[in-house]
Enzyme design. Structure first.
Site, mmCIF file in Angstrom:
data_model
loop_
_atom_site.group_PDB
_atom_site.id
_atom_site.type_symbol
_atom_site.label_atom_id
_atom_site.label_comp_id
_atom_site.label_asym_id
_atom_site.label_seq_id
_atom_site.Cartn_x
_atom_site.Cartn_y
_atom_site.Cartn_z
ATOM 1 N N LYS A 113 1.196 4.166 -2.929
ATOM 2 C CA LYS A 113 0.891 5.574 -2.692
ATOM 3 C C LYS A 113 2.093 6.463 -3.018
ATOM 4 O O LYS A 113 1.925 7.568 -3.558
ATOM 5 C CB LYS A 113 0.441 5.788 -1.243
ATOM 6 C CG LYS A 113 -0.895 5.128 -0.907
ATOM 7 C CD LYS A 113 -2.030 5.586 -1.824
ATOM 8 C CE LYS A 113 -3.377 5.084 -1.377
ATOM 9 N NZ LYS A 113 -4.468 5.498 -2.303
ATOM 10 N N TYR B 2 0.833 -1.210 0.000
ATOM 11 C CA TYR B 2 0.000 0.000 0.000
ATOM 12 C C TYR B 2 0.864 1.254 0.000
ATOM 13 O O TYR B 2 0.633 2.188 -0.766
ATOM 14 C CB TYR B 2 -0.903 -0.044 1.234
ATOM 15 C CG TYR B 2 -1.806 1.147 1.413
ATOM 16 C CD1 TYR B 2 -3.042 1.216 0.782
ATOM 17 C CD2 TYR B 2 -1.437 2.200 2.256
ATOM 18 C CE1 TYR B 2 -3.882 2.312 0.964
ATOM 19 C CE2 TYR B 2 -2.272 3.289 2.445
ATOM 20 C CZ TYR B 2 -3.490 3.343 1.795
ATOM 21 O OH TYR B 2 -4.313 4.429 1.977
#
Length: 243
Positions: A160, A156
């Site tokens: 990002k 994740y």
């Protein structure tokens, strides 16, 4: 470009969480909407919830990790609405909390494909349309974890960070065409995805200057500014809340 009903926005993942609130905020300001999400029933409920606003709203079932589906959905939307002015890349998923050295290849790939690849595919699909219009607003959703790291969420966080780098580059490449590209970096926000993790939001709130976690509306209002005419000179920025 005038604001209001002339404009058309895409919100990926707009049927839940921050995306759903963002869609409602844009709808309230008179912007026509296309919600792109994988879950048809949720998407249709989101469209129904927006019926109170005097706008045109549709849901297109789309897996953003699939470039073919993205191109097909954007083509369908353009045929229906005749233009695309705003893209909000919000769709996201999570995987089990696992240290990076124990994370499965499938979990790594799946999270990056939805977050980072999906953002890239959507931007690539709408860019020629916005270039032809010489107008566009793109806002990509990052996370506070992009600059702090987060144990158990290497996929994740990496996605990002990639989104932020992609945004800064796209802002330089698209600026001459009247297109702005920005990132919003929310802090911890209770949504179906984060609530399912079992975080102690009270403890997290004590680490934030405002002494509370974010609400989806906080992010939605910031996005609303970034797509407004008043933000025409704002591009290539990572807009973040104090954390």
């Amino acid at each position: 470009m005038g604001s209001g009903t002339e404009r058309v926005a895409i919100v990926t993942g707009g049927s839940y969480g921050i995306g759903k609130v963002c869609a409602a905020t844009l709808a309230e300001s008179g912007i026509n909407l296309a919600i792109l999400s994988r879950k048809r029933e949720e998407g249709l409920r989101a469209v129904s919830d927006l019926a109170k606003f005097d706008i045109k709203t549709i849901h297109i079932e789309t897996d953003v990790s699939d470039p073919v589906q993205i191109r097909k959905s954007v083509s369908e939307l353009l045929s229906d609405f005749k233009r695309i002015d705003i893209l909000i890349n919000n769709a996201g998923i999570v995987s089990p909390l696992t240290y990076f050295f124990e994370q499965s290849d499938d979990d790594w790939d799946r999270v990056l494909r939805v977050h980072l690849f999906g953002t890239f595919y959507a931007m690539k699909a709408v860019a020629p349309i916005m270039i032809a219009q010489r107008y566009g607003r793109i806002v990509n959703i990052s996370s506070a974890a992009a600059h702090s790291g987060s144990c158990g969420r290497a996929n994740y966080v990496a996605a990002k960070c990639g989104i932020e780098g992609l945004t800064l580059t796209a802002a330089k490449e698209l600026g001459e065409y009247g297109i702005t590209v920005n990132v919003v970096r929310p802090v911890f926000t209770p949504t179906p995805l984060t609530i399912s993790r079992g975080y102690d939001f009270d403890a997290i709130a004590r680490t934030i200057p405002r002494q509370r976690v974010a609400k989806p509306e906080d992010t939605a209002r910031l996005i609303q500014f970034l797509v407004a005419e008043e933000s025409d000179f704002v591009t290539g920025q990572v807009s973040r809340f104090a954390d």
